[in-house]
Design a protein around this motif. Structure first.
Motif, PDB file in Angstrom:
ATOM      1  N   PRO A 143      16.202  35.833  20.589  1.00 46.32           N
ATOM      2  CA  PRO A 143      15.575  34.505  20.665  1.00 46.32           C
ATOM      3  C   PRO A 143      15.481  33.796  19.316  1.00 46.32           C
ATOM      4  N   LEU A 144      15.324  34.577  18.239  1.00 47.31           N
ATOM      5  CA  LEU A 144      15.244  33.967  16.895  1.00 47.31           C
ATOM      6  C   LEU A 144      16.565  33.298  16.521  1.00 47.31           C
ATOM      7  N   TRP A 145      17.673  33.994  16.757  1.00 49.84           N
ATOM      8  CA  TRP A 145      19.001  33.426  16.468  1.00 49.84           C
ATOM      9  C   TRP A 145      19.219  32.152  17.281  1.00 49.84           C
ATOM     10  N   MET A 146      18.921  32.208  18.572  1.00 48.28           N
ATOM     11  CA  MET A 146      19.145  31.049  19.438  1.00 48.28           C
ATOM     12  C   MET A 146      18.197  29.907  19.103  1.00 48.28           C
ATOM     13  N   GLY A 147      16.974  30.264  18.705  1.00 53.05           N
ATOM     14  CA  GLY A 147      15.979  29.247  18.363  1.00 53.05           C
ATOM     15  C   GLY A 147      16.397  28.370  17.195  1.00 53.05           C
ATOM     16  N   LEU A 148      17.177  28.937  16.267  1.00 49.86           N
ATOM     17  CA  LEU A 148      17.641  28.171  15.099  1.00 49.86           C
ATOM     18  C   LEU A 148      18.475  26.961  15.505  1.00 49.86           C
ATOM     19  N   PHE A 149      19.177  27.070  16.642  1.00 48.42           N
ATOM     20  CA  PHE A 149      20.108  26.004  17.051  1.00 48.42           C
ATOM     21  C   PHE A 149      19.702  25.296  18.344  1.00 48.42           C
ATOM     22  N   LEU A 150      19.042  26.023  19.242  1.00 49.39           N
ATOM     23  CA  LEU A 150      18.636  25.402  20.500  1.00 49.39           C
ATOM     24  C   LEU A 150      17.535  24.356  20.291  1.00 49.39           C
ATOM     25  N   GLN A 151      16.683  24.546  19.280  1.00 49.66           N
ATOM     26  CA  GLN A 151      15.630  23.571  18.997  1.00 49.66           C
ATOM     27  C   GLN A 151      16.219  22.217  18.593  1.00 49.66           C
ATOM     28  N   GLN A 152      17.431  22.251  18.012  1.00 50.43           N
ATOM     29  CA  GLN A 152      18.094  21.010  17.593  1.00 50.43           C
ATOM     30  C   GLN A 152      18.779  20.319  18.780  1.00 50.43           C
ATOM     31  N   SER A 153      19.272  21.110  19.743  1.00 49.50           N
ATOM     32  CA  SER A 153      20.078  20.526  20.821  1.00 49.50           C
ATOM     33  C   SER A 153      19.324  20.377  22.147  1.00 49.50           C
ATOM     34  N   ALA A 154      18.161  21.003  22.267  1.00 55.37           N
ATOM     35  CA  ALA A 154      17.397  20.893  23.512  1.00 55.37           C
ATOM     36  C   ALA A 154      15.928  20.599  23.213  1.00 55.37           C
ATOM     37  N   SER A 155      15.471  19.440  23.629  1.00 57.72           N
ATOM     38  CA  SER A 155      14.114  19.004  23.308  1.00 57.72           C
ATOM     39  C   SER A 155      13.042  19.847  24.011  1.00 57.72           C
ATOM     40  N   ASP A 156      13.405  20.469  25.169  1.00 55.62           N
ATOM     41  CA  ASP A 156      12.420  21.253  25.908  1.00 55.62           C
ATOM     42  C   ASP A 156      12.479  22.748  25.570  1.00 55.62           C
ATOM     43  N   PHE A 157      13.103  23.083  24.418  1.00 63.48           N
ATOM     44  CA  PHE A 157      13.141  24.484  23.970  1.00 63.48           C
ATOM     45  C   PHE A 157      11.844  24.807  23.237  1.00 63.48           C
ATOM     46  N   ASP A 158      11.103  25.795  23.747  1.00 63.58           N
ATOM     47  CA  ASP A 158       9.815  26.175  23.167  1.00 63.58           C
ATOM     48  C   ASP A 158       9.842  27.678  22.886  1.00 63.58           C
ATOM     49  N   LEU A 159      10.000  28.036  21.604  1.00 65.35           N
ATOM     50  CA  LEU A 159      10.134  29.449  21.227  1.00 65.35           C
ATOM     51  C   LEU A 159       8.878  30.240  21.589  1.00 65.35           C
ATOM     52  N   GLY A 160       7.698  29.618  21.442  1.00 64.14           N
ATOM     53  CA  GLY A 160       6.437  30.289  21.777  1.00 64.14           C
ATOM     54  C   GLY A 160       6.372  30.653  23.244  1.00 64.14           C
ATOM     55  N   ALA A 161       6.727  29.695  24.107  1.00 63.60           N
ATOM     56  CA  ALA A 161       6.715  29.939  25.562  1.00 63.60           C
ATOM     57  C   ALA A 161       7.741  31.000  25.936  1.00 63.60           C
ATOM     58  N   ILE A 162       8.872  31.003  25.229  1.00 60.50           N
ATOM     59  CA  ILE A 162       9.937  31.979  25.501  1.00 60.50           C
ATOM     60  C   ILE A 162       9.460  33.391  25.174  1.00 60.50           C
ATOM     61  N   TYR A 163       8.754  33.553  24.048  1.00 60.73           N
ATOM     62  CA  TYR A 163       8.255  34.878  23.689  1.00 60.73           C
ATOM     63  C   TYR A 163       7.191  35.372  24.667  1.00 60.73           C
ATOM     64  N   ILE A 164       6.412  34.446  25.216  1.00 60.30           N
ATOM     65  CA  ILE A 164       5.428  34.832  26.240  1.00 60.30           C
ATOM     66  C   ILE A 164       6.160  35.365  27.472  1.00 60.30           C
ATOM     67  N   LYS A 165       7.248  34.678  27.870  1.00 59.96           N
ATOM     68  CA  LYS A 165       8.063  35.137  29.006  1.00 59.96           C
ATOM     69  C   LYS A 165       8.679  36.500  28.708  1.00 59.96           C
ATOM     70  N   LEU A 166       9.206  36.650  27.483  1.00 54.13           N
ATOM     71  CA  LEU A 166       9.821  37.923  27.088  1.00 54.13           C
ATOM     72  C   LEU A 166       8.793  39.053  27.106  1.00 54.13           C
ATOM     73  N   LEU A 167       7.578  38.747  26.657  1.00 46.72           N
ATOM     74  CA  LEU A 167       6.518  39.750  26.645  1.00 46.72           C
ATOM     75  C   LEU A 167       6.134  40.184  28.054  1.00 46.72           C
ATOM     76  N   THR A 168       5.994  39.202  28.964  1.00 46.71           N
ATOM     77  CA  THR A 168       5.539  39.519  30.319  1.00 46.71           C
ATOM     78  C   THR A 168       6.641  40.092  31.196  1.00 46.71           C
ATOM     79  N   GLU A 169       7.862  39.544  31.076  1.00 48.81           N
ATOM     80  CA  GLU A 169       8.948  39.976  31.965  1.00 48.81           C
ATOM     81  C   GLU A 169       9.737  41.170  31.437  1.00 48.81           C
ATOM     82  N   ILE A 170       9.720  41.374  30.096  1.00 47.60           N
ATOM     83  CA  ILE A 170      10.573  42.427  29.521  1.00 47.60           C
ATOM     84  C   ILE A 170       9.772  43.479  28.756  1.00 47.60           C
TER      85      ILE A 170
END
Length: 320
Positions: A143-170
């Motif tokens: 997620p860190l690698w993708m966050g470097l570039f997805l934050q620039q190309s997708a306005s609805d990319f939220d690294l914090g919310a993604i880590y919460i999903k990763l914590l709960t689902e994985i």
């Protein structure tokens, strides 16, 4: 050479998604998204059950080999993709480049790495350790690698919310599996084949849903035959580039034959399981995950075929 059955299953799933996209579309009454999320949690729960703490402790001894494999997986691969970033000039090629970065940032895969290392007479305990630990590292690094570039190309990319999903689902299911390993680990080992079949079934379900949505929204109208050929050629170049770079490093570090095989086989693997799971969590709903998964699926099929050939050849040479 036999064609891998899972590769055939993936091709069949994509074809079914093309014929019947309505079942996996966003408007479908079948809750495939929820089923997929529950399936993901169970995959990683069983993954935790299979991770024996004693094996992880004993595996730490061969640290040079582990460092090479993990740096190849999480640093060398992404750096190779970053080198070609300045050549990207259009929105279409930007999407394909992001798909390759996603592929490059993924962890290694356990089952096929260990099987191929075994065929080639490599260091099997080190292969099990590296492939297993890679999955855990990937939860944080990918997620860190993708966050470097997805934050620039997708306005609805939220690294914090993604880590919460990763914590709960994985991560939470993995930790729960590790805690229950002493009680249920023997059953995970006993029914390993059935659990592997379950893993693959969940992955096929996620692939079906991703491609159904892409076909329904006519995303692939922009992907021409020339694009597919380019992606396939780039996958082969990426594989061999990393494979020979790892081989060069292994020789410089004076690895023995078994360790070099393990380094090259585990360091060039990319997990389709993690890829399909992470694509569901990492990418915003506005992005076409079907296109994002294309390079990964082609790379998965390519790496299985090439490594199978190399492993068989090395195994024969060793047995002479």
């Amino acid at each position: 050479m036999k064609i891998d059955k899972f590769v055939l299953a993936i091709i069949t799933t994509v074809f079914l998604a093309y014929l019947f996209p309505q079942w996996g579309a966003k408007s479908s009454p079948i809750p495939l998204g929820l089923i997929g999320s529950l399936g993901i949690a169970l995959i990683f729960f069983f993954y935790g059950l299979k991770l024996h703490p004693d094996k992880i402790k004993s595996g730490l001894k061969n640290w040079k080999l582990h460092v090479v494999v993990q740096l190849s997986t999480f640093l060398l691969f992404p750096l190779v993709i970053l080198i070609v970033k300045p050549l990207i000039h259009s929105e279409h090629t930007e999407m394909i480049w992001l798909a390759f970065l996603f592929l490059a940032a993924l962890p290694s895969t356990v089952s096929s790495s260990v099987v191929m290392v075994s065929i080639a007479n490599g260091n099997i305990p080190a292969a099990i350790f590296n492939a297993s630990i890679s999955g855990l590292i990937g939860i944080a690094i990918t997620p860190l690698w993708m966050g470097l570039f997805l934050q620039q190309s997708a306005s609805d990319f939220d690294l914090g919310a993604i880590y919460i999903k990763l914590l709960t689902e994985i991560l939470l299911p993995v930790v729960l599996g590790l805690l229950l390993q002493r009680f249920l680990g023997k059953y995970a080992a006993k029914y390993n084949k059935q659990l592997t079949l379950f893993d693959k079934s969940v992955i096929l379900l996620i692939i079906y849903k991703s491609f159904s949505e892409s076909f329904e929204e006519k995303v692939f109208t922009s992907v021409k035959l020339i694009d597919l050929l380019f992606i396939f050629a780039a996958d082969i170049l990426l594989f061999f580039g990393v494979y020979y770079l790892i081989g060069f490093l292994a020789k410089k570090l004076k690895f023995n034959r078994e360790d070099q095989i393990t380094a090259q086989f585990c360091g060039t693997k990319k997990s389709l399981v993690h890829g399909t799971v992470f694509s569901k969590i990492l990418f915003p709903t506005t992005m076409a995950t079907g296109v994002i998964l294309l390079p990964l699926m082609l790379f998965h099929a390519t790496q299985i075929f090439i490594i199978s050939v190399i492993a068989s050849k090395l195994g024969v040479e060793e047995n002479k």
